[in-house]
Design a protein around this motif. Structure first.
Motif, PDB file in Angstrom:
ATOM      1  N   LEU A  12      -4.390   6.565   2.789  1.00 14.79           N
ATOM      2  CA  LEU A  12      -5.058   6.432   4.090  1.00 14.79           C
ATOM      3  C   LEU A  12      -6.290   5.527   4.013  1.00 14.79           C
ATOM      4  CD1 LEU A  12      -4.842   9.900   5.876  1.00 14.79           C
ATOM      5  CD2 LEU A  12      -3.841   7.725   6.573  1.00 14.79           C
ATOM      6  N   PRO A  13      -7.143   5.665   2.991  1.00 14.02           N
ATOM      7  CA  PRO A  13      -8.296   4.761   2.932  1.00 14.02           C
ATOM      8  C   PRO A  13      -7.882   3.294   2.887  1.00 14.02           C
ATOM      9  CG  PRO A  13      -8.577   6.577   1.404  1.00 14.02           C
ATOM     10  CD  PRO A  13      -7.168   6.666   1.915  1.00 14.02           C
TER      11      PRO A  13
ATOM     12  N   ILE B 184       0.849  -1.198   0.000  1.00 12.66           N
ATOM     13  CA  ILE B 184       0.000   0.000   0.000  1.00 12.66           C
ATOM     14  C   ILE B 184       0.886   1.251   0.000  1.00 12.66           C
ATOM     15  CG2 ILE B 184      -1.615   1.346   1.391  1.00 12.66           C
ATOM     16  CD1 ILE B 184      -2.787  -1.357   2.370  1.00 12.66           C
ATOM     17  N   PHE B 185       1.879   1.279   0.892  1.00 10.56           N
ATOM     18  CA  PHE B 185       2.780   2.434   0.960  1.00 10.56           C
ATOM     19  C   PHE B 185       3.518   2.618  -0.361  1.00 10.56           C
ATOM     20  CE2 PHE B 185       3.295   2.297   5.840  1.00 10.56           C
ATOM     21  CZ  PHE B 185       2.350   3.294   5.980  1.00 10.56           C
TER      22      PHE B 185
ATOM     23  N   VAL C 123     -17.905  -1.559  11.054  1.00 10.50           N
ATOM     24  CA  VAL C 123     -18.787  -0.778  10.183  1.00 10.50           C
ATOM     25  C   VAL C 123     -18.478   0.729  10.262  1.00 10.50           C
ATOM     26  CG1 VAL C 123     -21.176  -0.104   9.748  1.00 10.50           C
ATOM     27  CG2 VAL C 123     -20.587  -2.513  10.045  1.00 10.50           C
ATOM     28  N   PRO C 124     -18.324   1.296  11.468  1.00  6.45           N
ATOM     29  CA  PRO C 124     -17.958   2.718  11.496  1.00  6.45           C
ATOM     30  C   PRO C 124     -16.637   2.979  10.771  1.00  6.45           C
ATOM     31  CG  PRO C 124     -18.628   2.002  13.677  1.00  6.45           C
ATOM     32  CD  PRO C 124     -18.525   0.770  12.828  1.00  6.45           C
ATOM     33  N   LEU C 125     -15.703   2.026  10.871  1.00  2.88           N
ATOM     34  CA  LEU C 125     -14.420   2.223  10.187  1.00  2.88           C
ATOM     35  C   LEU C 125     -14.598   2.243   8.667  1.00  2.88           C
ATOM     36  CD1 LEU C 125     -11.904   0.073  12.270  1.00  2.88           C
ATOM     37  CD2 LEU C 125     -11.789   2.529  11.850  1.00  2.88           C
ATOM     38  N   THR C 126     -15.457   1.372   8.140  1.00  5.74           N
ATOM     39  CA  THR C 126     -15.644   1.396   6.682  1.00  5.74           C
ATOM     40  C   THR C 126     -16.270   2.713   6.249  1.00  5.74           C
ATOM     41  OG1 THR C 126     -17.735   0.234   6.943  1.00  5.74           O
ATOM     42  CG2 THR C 126     -15.852  -1.097   6.338  1.00  5.74           C
ATOM     43  N   HIS C 127     -17.163   3.241   7.087  1.00  9.61           N
ATOM     44  CA  HIS C 127     -17.751   4.532   6.715  1.00  9.61           C
ATOM     45  C   HIS C 127     -16.737   5.661   6.864  1.00  9.61           C
ATOM     46  CE1 HIS C 127     -21.875   3.369   5.851  1.00  9.61           C
ATOM     47  NE2 HIS C 127     -21.627   2.371   6.687  1.00  9.61           N
ATOM     48  N   PHE C 128     -15.847   5.512   7.846  1.00  7.36           N
ATOM     49  CA  PHE C 128     -14.764   6.471   8.004  1.00  7.36           C
ATOM     50  C   PHE C 128     -13.863   6.454   6.762  1.00  7.36           C
ATOM     51  CE2 PHE C 128     -10.419   7.316   9.812  1.00  7.36           C
ATOM     52  CZ  PHE C 128     -10.609   8.674   9.999  1.00  7.36           C
ATOM     53  N   VAL C 129     -13.607   5.259   6.225  1.00  8.77           N
ATOM     54  CA  VAL C 129     -12.821   5.150   4.987  1.00  8.77           C
ATOM     55  C   VAL C 129     -13.494   5.944   3.872  1.00  8.77           C
ATOM     56  CG1 VAL C 129     -12.100   3.604   3.140  1.00  8.77           C
ATOM     57  CG2 VAL C 129     -11.806   2.910   5.501  1.00  8.77           C
ATOM     58  N   ASN C 130     -14.783   5.727   3.711  1.00  8.94           N
ATOM     59  CA  ASN C 130     -15.490   6.442   2.641  1.00  8.94           C
ATOM     60  C   ASN C 130     -15.391   7.946   2.841  1.00  8.94           C
ATOM     61  OD1 ASN C 130     -16.207   3.981   1.654  1.00  8.94           O
ATOM     62  ND2 ASN C 130     -18.271   3.997   2.543  1.00  8.94           N
ATOM     63  N   PHE C 131     -15.472   8.370   4.103  1.00 12.02           N
ATOM     64  CA  PHE C 131     -15.406   9.797   4.392  1.00 12.02           C
ATOM     65  C   PHE C 131     -14.044  10.373   4.009  1.00 12.02           C
ATOM     66  CE2 PHE C 131     -13.909  12.973   7.482  1.00 12.02           C
ATOM     67  CZ  PHE C 131     -14.759  14.024   7.148  1.00 12.02           C
ATOM     68  N   ILE C 132     -12.949   9.727   4.478  1.00 16.85           N
ATOM     69  CA  ILE C 132     -11.644  10.317   4.158  1.00 16.85           C
ATOM     70  C   ILE C 132     -11.345  10.168   2.672  1.00 16.85           C
ATOM     71  CG2 ILE C 132     -10.525  10.250   6.419  1.00 16.85           C
ATOM     72  CD1 ILE C 132      -9.214   7.685   5.746  1.00 16.85           C
ATOM     73  N   ASP C 133     -11.826   9.102   2.067  1.00 14.33           N
ATOM     74  CA  ASP C 133     -11.628   8.935   0.630  1.00 14.33           C
ATOM     75  C   ASP C 133     -12.259  10.102  -0.120  1.00 14.33           C
ATOM     76  OD1 ASP C 133     -10.612   7.496  -1.490  1.00 14.33           O
ATOM     77  OD2 ASP C 133     -12.525   6.505  -1.895  1.00 14.33           O
ATOM     78  N   HIS C 134     -13.475  10.420   0.254  1.00 16.27           N
ATOM     79  CA  HIS C 134     -14.180  11.525  -0.391  1.00 16.27           C
ATOM     80  C   HIS C 134     -13.463  12.843  -0.129  1.00 16.27           C
ATOM     81  CE1 HIS C 134     -17.603  13.691  -2.027  1.00 16.27           C
ATOM     82  NE2 HIS C 134     -17.549  14.495  -0.973  1.00 16.27           N
TER      83      HIS C 134
ATOM     84  N   PHE D 250      -6.495  -2.124   8.329  1.00 18.32           N
ATOM     85  CA  PHE D 250      -6.708  -2.241   9.771  1.00 18.32           C
ATOM     86  C   PHE D 250      -7.992  -3.019  10.069  1.00 18.32           C
ATOM     87  CE2 PHE D 250      -8.234  -0.583  13.888  1.00 18.32           C
ATOM     88  CZ  PHE D 250      -7.183  -1.048  14.672  1.00 18.32           C
ATOM     89  N   ILE D 251      -8.999  -2.828   9.240  1.00 17.93           N
ATOM     90  CA  ILE D 251     -10.233  -3.608   9.398  1.00 17.93           C
ATOM     91  C   ILE D 251      -9.932  -5.101   9.229  1.00 17.93           C
ATOM     92  CG2 ILE D 251     -12.497  -4.093   8.367  1.00 17.93           C
ATOM     93  CD1 ILE D 251     -12.616  -1.077   7.656  1.00 17.93           C
TER      94      ILE D 251
END
Lengths: 254, 245
Positions: free
Chosen positions: A160-161, A120-121, A218-229, A167-168
């Motif tokens: 980051l996403p 990923i890095f 689940v909150p983490l996956t939504h957090f991913v979508n948020f930072i991705d956006h 991490f999930i």
């Protein structure tokens, strides 16, 4: 109707759930978090090293990173956990004097995570425009300083996403250390649910464990979508029209 | 306005190959202290590569580079590049840092100035290019012309002896070119030693002291702008000028 009742009792026996919830929260949750966070942090450090080796001009370093990544990405996690956890336990006992397989579980998860995080890095760092390194070097920074100050921070930000996704995965894969036979106080969410299921013959404790995993992931996956956006669109400021002449030219007019 | 630490830069018989591609075939370029040399020529002629060789972003295969008469090929290349500022076609500002941090980064990390002093000097440089009020913005929120002026301020902050401009206005919208060229003109007239790779024939003709025409890795013709633009001696330069003018 009997069948439905039976199903409800198998999966949603509130009594059995209520009995296991204290242990899930007080023992399982902290252990799962310790396993995932520790291997996430160590895996990121090792992964960053692998990424730097992967893009190095030194062919030997690139090979080492390549082979490491191929091995630990290519093997099932459970196999790595068993091999490391059992195979290294005599050495670990020699060094630490402890028979506790817990640190070896963290080590195995770290080695696996590093292979994925390294890739990923590497993709993030390689996606940074060549001009960034060039501009930094043109200012007089060495290759190492340019990477550290300019290229790597940008590369990490872009992935980051993917890191949160990794991490999930770790949160879920940490359940596999149950294979190593941990002491009761070291057991993580899955093992506690599984033990309770085995003792009662009822699946509800495992369902409770599953719900707890979902509350974490689940909150983490939504957090991913948020930072991705956020990373893609940013927080726009208003642009101003460009003013033409710059007032440097006092000398030019003289 | 600030005095520039101008130096004289000379490239002698510079050669560079990428595999079988002989990009530079014995280039000589001499830029007297305080003067501006522009380098013109068709795309792929090796102009941008010449700049990168002269600050050793790419090491030449052969030849010598002298700063104030002394060869710098044995110096630490990182230290050499601290003495030569460079401005790029694509600006190459650091997008994860504010405008002020872009300018002060090298002051803090290379000149080892304390944060406050580095910021003060960066603000001074930004003031010179008319962008002090943008100090705390991100580069992405600036127009191309503003970004390029920040890039110039970033290079000037290191108090370089020579400034390289690699097609600094080629990526700009037409209405933004003027501001950057005005700034470059001011620097030239202010006594900065500059090497300007450009497609802006007006700048080359009116501002530079010497014009070098490159084609296919060699210097075809070199001389004062009047001679190059009004009395080209070679067919290749005449052809090029008729294409671009």
């Amino acid at each position: 109707m009997d069948l439905l009742d039976q199903l409800a009792d198998t999966f949603f026996n509130w009594e059995e759930m209520a009995k296991v919830i204290p242990a899930l929260l007080m023992v399982g949750l902290p252990n799962t978090l310790i396993l995932a966070v520790a291997s996430g942090v160590f895996g990121s450090l090792l992964g960053l090293g692998l990424a730097m080796m992967g893009i190095s001009r030194n062919a030997g370093a690139r090979w080492v990173a390549r082979i490491y990544t191929d091995i630990f990405r290519g093997l099932p996690a459970i196999l790595v956990i068993l091999v490391i956890g059992i195979g290294l336990s005599p050495i670990a006992r020699e060094i630490t004097g402890s028979r506790n397989p817990y640190p070896l579980g963290i080590l195995a998860l770290t080695l696996i995570a590093a292979a994925y995080i390294g890739e990923i890095f590497r993709s993030g760092i390689q996606s940074v425009e060549k001009g960034q390194l060039e501009a930094s070097r043109a200012l007089g920074f060495s290759y190492g300083s340019s990477m550290r100050l300019v290229v790597v921070p940008q590369g990490i930000r872009r992935v980051l996403p993917a890191l949160v996704n990794q991490f999930i995965s770790l949160l879920k894969d940490s359940s596999l250390v149950f294979m190593l036979g941990l002491a009761a106080s070291d057991r993580e969410i899955f093992r506690i649910g599984n033990d309770a299921m085995a003792n009662t013959g009822n699946l509800s404790p495992l369902v409770a464990a599953g719900v707890l995993y979902l509350i974490l992931t689940v909150p983490l996956t939504h957090f991913v979508n948020f930072i991705d956006h956020r990373l893609r669109t940013g927080k726009p400021e208003k642009k101003e029209p460009d003013e033409l002449a710059a007032p440097i030219g006092k000398g030019a007019q003289a | 306005m600030t005095e520039f630490a101008s130096g004289t830069l000379t490239g002698k018989n510079l050669h560079l190959s990428f595999g079988h591609n002989h990009v530079l075939r014995g280039i000589d370029l001499h830029v007297e202290k305080g003067t501006t040399a522009s380098v013109i020529g068709p795309s792929g002629s090796g102009k941008s590569t010449l700049l990168r060789v002269m600050n050793r972003l790419i090491e030449p295969d052969q030849g010598d580079i002298l700063l104030d008469g002394r060869s710098v090929l044995k110096d630490n290349p990182d230290e050499l590049r601290q003495r030569i500022g460079m401005v790029f076609q694509q600006f190459n500002l650091f997008p994860h840092k504010t405008v002020e941090e872009n300018v002060s980064l090298a002051l803090r990390k290379l000149r080892k100035l304390p944060r406050e002093q580095a910021r003060a000097e960066a603000l001074e440089q930004l003031d010179l290019v008319g962008l002090k009020h943008k100090a705390d913005s991100r580069p992405a929120n600036l127009s191309g012309g503003q970004q390029q002026r920040v890039a110039i301020a970033r290079a000037l902050a290191m108090n370089p002896e020579v400034m390289f401009f690699d097609e600094a206005t080629s990526a700009l919208d037409p209405e933004l070119v003027k501001g950057v060229l005005a700034l470059m003109t001011d620097l030239a007239k202010g006594g900065m030693t500059m090497v300007v790779v450009t497609h802006e024939m007006g700048f080359s003709r009116n501002v530079s002291d010497n014009v070098t025409f490159m084609d296919a890795g060699v210097v075809v013709e070199s001389g004062p702008p009047e001679q190059i633009f009004t009395a080209p001696r070679t067919e290749r330069l005449r052809g090029f000028l008729s294409d671009v003018l």
